[in-house]
Design an enzyme around this catalytic site. Structure first.
Site, PDB file in Angstrom:
ATOM      1  N   ARG A  31      51.564  34.865  47.359  1.00 12.53           N
ATOM      2  CA  ARG A  31      52.366  34.754  46.134  1.00 12.53           C
ATOM      3  C   ARG A  31      53.065  33.401  46.011  1.00 12.53           C
ATOM      4  NH1 ARG A  31      49.435  37.817  45.150  1.00 12.53           N
ATOM      5  NH2 ARG A  31      49.555  40.042  44.710  1.00 12.53           N
ATOM      6  N   HIS A  90      40.503  42.504  48.591  1.00 13.74           N
ATOM      7  CA  HIS A  90      40.380  42.476  47.131  1.00 13.74           C
ATOM      8  C   HIS A  90      41.745  42.737  46.477  1.00 13.74           C
ATOM      9  CE1 HIS A  90      36.785  42.426  44.361  1.00 13.74           C
ATOM     10  NE2 HIS A  90      37.735  42.660  43.495  1.00 13.74           N
ATOM     11  N   PRO A 136      38.106  34.229  43.179  1.00  8.01           N
ATOM     12  CA  PRO A 136      37.370  34.693  41.998  1.00  8.01           C
ATOM     13  C   PRO A 136      38.096  35.845  41.304  1.00  8.01           C
ATOM     14  CG  PRO A 136      36.320  35.486  44.029  1.00  8.01           C
ATOM     15  CD  PRO A 136      37.416  34.538  44.436  1.00  8.01           C
ATOM     16  N   ARG A 157      46.158  36.855  41.824  1.00  7.62           N
ATOM     17  CA  ARG A 157      46.950  37.243  40.652  1.00  7.62           C
ATOM     18  C   ARG A 157      47.908  36.154  40.161  1.00  7.62           C
ATOM     19  NH1 ARG A 157      46.430  42.256  43.427  1.00  7.62           N
ATOM     20  NH2 ARG A 157      45.570  43.928  42.146  1.00  7.62           N
ATOM     21  N   TYR A 198      44.819  46.112  33.914  1.00  4.64           N
ATOM     22  CA  TYR A 198      43.624  45.823  34.714  1.00  4.64           C
ATOM     23  C   TYR A 198      43.923  44.723  35.732  1.00  4.64           C
ATOM     24  CZ  TYR A 198      38.871  44.758  36.098  1.00  4.64           C
ATOM     25  OH  TYR A 198      37.739  44.552  36.856  1.00  4.64           O
ATOM     26  N   SER A 226      44.632  37.834  49.485  1.00  4.05           N
ATOM     27  CA  SER A 226      45.270  39.151  49.300  1.00  4.05           C
ATOM     28  C   SER A 226      46.731  39.110  49.719  1.00  4.05           C
ATOM     29  CB  SER A 226      44.541  40.277  50.047  1.00  4.05           C
ATOM     30  OG  SER A 226      43.234  40.435  49.520  1.00  4.05           O
ATOM     31  N   GLY A 227      47.581  38.960  48.715  1.00  3.46           N
ATOM     32  CA  GLY A 227      49.020  38.998  48.952  1.00  3.46           C
ATOM     33  C   GLY A 227      49.697  37.646  48.933  1.00  3.46           C
ATOM     34  N   ARG A 234      41.305  53.621  40.340  1.00  4.09           N
ATOM     35  CA  ARG A 234      42.424  52.841  39.811  1.00  4.09           C
ATOM     36  C   ARG A 234      43.156  53.624  38.718  1.00  4.09           C
ATOM     37  NH1 ARG A 234      39.108  47.114  39.086  1.00  4.09           N
ATOM     38  NH2 ARG A 234      38.487  46.953  41.277  1.00  4.09           N
ATOM     39  N   LYS A 277      32.451  37.942  51.389  1.00  4.02           N
ATOM     40  CA  LYS A 277      33.847  38.257  51.029  1.00  4.02           C
ATOM     41  C   LYS A 277      34.105  39.755  51.136  1.00  4.02           C
ATOM     42  CE  LYS A 277      37.214  37.511  47.254  1.00  4.02           C
ATOM     43  NZ  LYS A 277      37.448  38.765  46.528  1.00  4.02           N
ATOM     44  N   TYR A 325      28.294  38.961  42.665  1.00  2.00           N
ATOM     45  CA  TYR A 325      28.159  40.394  42.893  1.00  2.00           C
ATOM     46  C   TYR A 325      26.662  40.633  42.871  1.00  2.00           C
ATOM     47  CZ  TYR A 325      33.099  41.539  42.091  1.00  2.00           C
ATOM     48  OH  TYR A 325      34.464  41.662  42.182  1.00  2.00           O
ATOM     49  N   SER A 339      33.848  33.635  39.275  1.00  2.00           N
ATOM     50  CA  SER A 339      33.340  35.010  39.378  1.00  2.00           C
ATOM     51  C   SER A 339      32.028  35.191  38.618  1.00  2.00           C
ATOM     52  CB  SER A 339      34.374  35.973  38.792  1.00  2.00           C
ATOM     53  OG  SER A 339      33.838  37.266  38.660  1.00  2.00           O
ATOM     54  N   THR A 367      30.436  38.909  47.363  1.00  2.00           N
ATOM     55  CA  THR A 367      31.492  39.916  47.525  1.00  2.00           C
ATOM     56  C   THR A 367      30.862  41.271  47.842  1.00  2.00           C
ATOM     57  OG1 THR A 367      32.927  38.707  46.029  1.00  2.00           O
ATOM     58  CG2 THR A 367      33.457  41.027  46.384  1.00  2.00           C
ATOM     59  N   GLY A 375      37.642  38.212  37.822  1.00  2.00           N
ATOM     60  CA  GLY A 375      36.578  38.523  36.868  1.00  2.00           C
ATOM     61  C   GLY A 375      36.979  38.673  35.422  1.00  2.00           C
TER      62      GLY A 375
HETATM   63  C1  FNR Z   1      39.828  40.150  41.364  1.00  2.00           C
HETATM   64  N1  FNR Z   1      39.085  39.872  42.512  1.00  2.00           N
HETATM   65  C2  FNR Z   1      37.735  39.587  42.419  1.00  2.00           C
HETATM   66  N2  FNR Z   1      37.028  39.259  43.510  1.00  2.00           N
HETATM   67  C3  FNR Z   1      35.716  38.932  43.432  1.00  2.00           C
HETATM   68  O1  FNR Z   1      35.088  38.649  44.450  1.00  2.00           O
HETATM   69  N3  FNR Z   1      35.099  38.911  42.200  1.00  2.00           N
HETATM   70  C4  FNR Z   1      35.750  39.232  41.061  1.00  2.00           C
HETATM   71  O2  FNR Z   1      35.179  39.199  39.985  1.00  2.00           O
HETATM   72  C5  FNR Z   1      37.106  39.632  41.161  1.00  2.00           C
HETATM   73  N4  FNR Z   1      37.794  40.024  40.056  1.00  2.00           N
HETATM   74  C6  FNR Z   1      39.145  40.255  40.132  1.00  2.00           C
HETATM   75  C7  FNR Z   1      39.865  40.562  38.979  1.00  2.00           C
HETATM   76  C8  FNR Z   1      41.240  40.704  39.036  1.00  2.00           C
HETATM   77  C9  FNR Z   1      41.993  41.005  37.790  1.00  2.00           C
HETATM   78  C10 FNR Z   1      41.926  40.517  40.260  1.00  2.00           C
HETATM   79  C11 FNR Z   1      43.437  40.602  40.337  1.00  2.00           C
HETATM   80  C12 FNR Z   1      41.226  40.261  41.401  1.00  2.00           C
HETATM   81  C13 FNR Z   1      39.755  39.792  43.820  1.00  2.00           C
HETATM   82  C14 FNR Z   1      40.299  38.402  44.103  1.00  2.00           C
HETATM   83  O3  FNR Z   1      39.253  37.502  44.371  1.00  2.00           O
HETATM   84  C15 FNR Z   1      41.245  38.406  45.324  1.00  2.00           C
HETATM   85  O4  FNR Z   1      40.584  39.002  46.412  1.00  2.00           O
HETATM   86  C16 FNR Z   1      42.537  39.148  45.010  1.00  2.00           C
HETATM   87  O5  FNR Z   1      43.034  38.770  43.757  1.00  2.00           O
HETATM   88  C17 FNR Z   1      43.583  38.887  46.083  1.00  2.00           C
HETATM   89  O6  FNR Z   1      44.699  39.671  45.882  1.00  2.00           O
HETATM   90  P1  FNR Z   1      46.057  39.128  45.200  1.00  2.00           P
HETATM   91  O7  FNR Z   1      46.609  38.089  46.117  1.00  2.00           O
HETATM   92  O8  FNR Z   1      45.702  38.619  43.875  1.00  2.00           O
HETATM   93  O9  FNR Z   1      46.949  40.342  45.101  1.00  2.00           O
END
Ligand code: FNR
Length: 388
Positions: free
Chosen positions: A319, A285, A99, A339, A46, A316-317, A189, A261, A154, A130, A180, A101
């Site tokens: 690292r 996201h 955020p 992540r 997930y 997003s991206g 997914r 967002k 949300y 979140s 968001t 979740g």
């Molecule tokens: C998220 N993201 C996310 N965004 C948001 O607004 N509310 C949320 O609850 C979540 N939950 C969530 C769970 C998981 C497991 C991930 C990986 C991501 C999106 C998060 O805020 C963000 O936009 C991304 O994680 C960016 O991408 P990278 O850099 O993690 O790949």
């Protein structure tokens, strides 16, 4: 003097003189590997997975490689200052905890949201909490100490519930509301589909709902007596396909700074501006929602231009420190880490998150030192060259 985040490097080397090497991974690849080993398979897929064949998710990362920072010598970067001001908050750096979740279930004790909030408290990095947490937002806020918290909403279809969540976030001391927009329906997914696993539909990370008086009033029995009813009610209220006609309502929810967002198109930026938002959050996201899209960093320059001075957050991206620096140079006011810190949480709990945040900031700081950009204001598009 501003904190010199790069000093983490010296700390690590000096510890090495006493025979101590870091407990936690120093590369993203190793962090990812250890997080996979640490997490239950359903949680790992997930967190790590995304939409479709995950091309957009990968492209979010590789697209950064098309930009290079141009080094400047003798630029007076002996001291760096990464501080920024955001919505009246004086921040030591432009890094944010995006955020996420399912933080709650990324630690064996089921309280990962609280561990991340404590890591925010220790580092001063603001946490965007979140809606989907395993502990109620009030408990998360308590662990933040003096670190700022932003609440990510949300917006449920049930407006009374939305208003209740926002009132609670305000009362708990959150300093901004991040709405968001890109997840009113879950993207396709395959990793999660192949195991038929969606955490919220298994009752996970719904504490903000089960602790909410409006949500509870919709249930015939208490959440403890009838957990299945909680999931049914949540699945009913969660999907909410907003339109621009709903923006006045969103704006009316709070006098706190309001950010949207998931914005990537300049026209959407203009509509958001016209609707009175305080900031734009450019993000796809992490490629979790729609495969086949552009890498988010490609959208950033157009979003910044249309924002016309309004703060623009980006994720997003990212690292490492290199992507943080590049996103700032392309006009982001602050940058969200996603992540990598969730993996840090899985690998080392609160300490793991602190390590990931300190590493990203140290690398960014040292890049700014080596390449001669002493402040965030020095990082402009002119600092970058694009490879064809
Ligand atoms: C998220 N993201 C996310 N965004 C948001 O607004 N509310 C949320 O609850 C979540 N939950 C969530 C769970 C998981 C497991 C991930 C990986 C991501 C999106 C998060 O805020 C963000 O936009 C991304 O994680 C960016 O991408 P990278 O850099 O993690 O790949």
């Amino acid at each position: 003097m501003a904190p010199q985040f790069g000093d983490y490097q010296l700390e690590i080397y000096l510890n090495g003189l006493g025979g101590t090497v870091p407990d936690h991974p120093m590369t993203f690849a190793e962090l990812e590997r250890r997080a996979e080993a640490a997490l239950p398979p359903g949680v790992w897929s997930y967190v790590a997975g995304g939409a479709g064949d995950e091309h957009t998710q990968r492209a979010n990362v590789t697209a950064f490689e098309r930009w290079g920072l141009v080094p400047r010598m003798m630029a007076g970067a002996a001291q760096r200052d990464l501080s920024v001001e955001l919505f009246g908050l004086a921040l030591a750096s432009p890094l944010l905890l995006a955020p996420v979740g399912v933080l709650g279930i990324c630690t064996p004790d089921g309280h990962g949201d609280l561990a991340v909030a404590r890591a925010a408290a220790r580092t001063g990095v603001p946490m965007i909490a979140s809606t989907l947490s395993a502990d109620p937002l009030e408990a998360v806020a308590k662990e933040l100490g003096t670190a700022p918290g932003l609440f990510q909403l949300y917006p449920p279809g049930d407006r009374e519930l939305a208003e209740s969540l926002v009132r609670r976030a305000e009362a708990a001391g959150f300093t901004a509301l991040v709405v968001t927009l890109d997840t009113w329906v879950t993207g396709w997914r395959p990793r999660d589909l192949s195991t038929a696993n969606f955490p919220q539909l298994r009752g996970k990370c719904l504490a903000n709902y089960t602790s909410d008086p409006v949500f509870r009033a919709r249930l015939a029995k208490t959440p403890e007596e009838d957990p299945a009813a909680v999931v049914r009610e949540w699945a009913t209220v969660f999907p909410n396909a907003l339109s621009w006609a709903d923006l006045p309502w969103l704006r009316s929810l709070t006098s706190l700074p309001l950010l949207l967002k998931g914005i990537q198109h300049p026209e959407d930026v203009r509509r958001a501006r016209d609707g009175g938002v305080d900031g734009i959050y450019c993000s796809n996201h992490g490629g979790r929602q729609a495969n086949g899209g552009l890498p988010a960093i490609e959208a950033l320059p157009g979003v910044v231009e249309a924002a016309d001075g309004l703060p623009v957050l980006f994720d997003s991206g990212v690292r490492s420190g290199a992507e943080l620096v590049k996103a700032l140079a392309l006009g982001a006011s602050a940058v969200g880490l996603g992540r990598p810190y969730a993996y840090g949480l899985a690998v080392g709990g609160e300490d793991g998150v602190v390590h990931v945040l300190r590493s990203v900031l140290a690398e960014a700081d040292l890049l700014m030192a080596v390449d001669g950009y002493p402040t965030v204001a020095d990082l402009t598009p002119q600092a970058l060259r694009r490879l064809s």
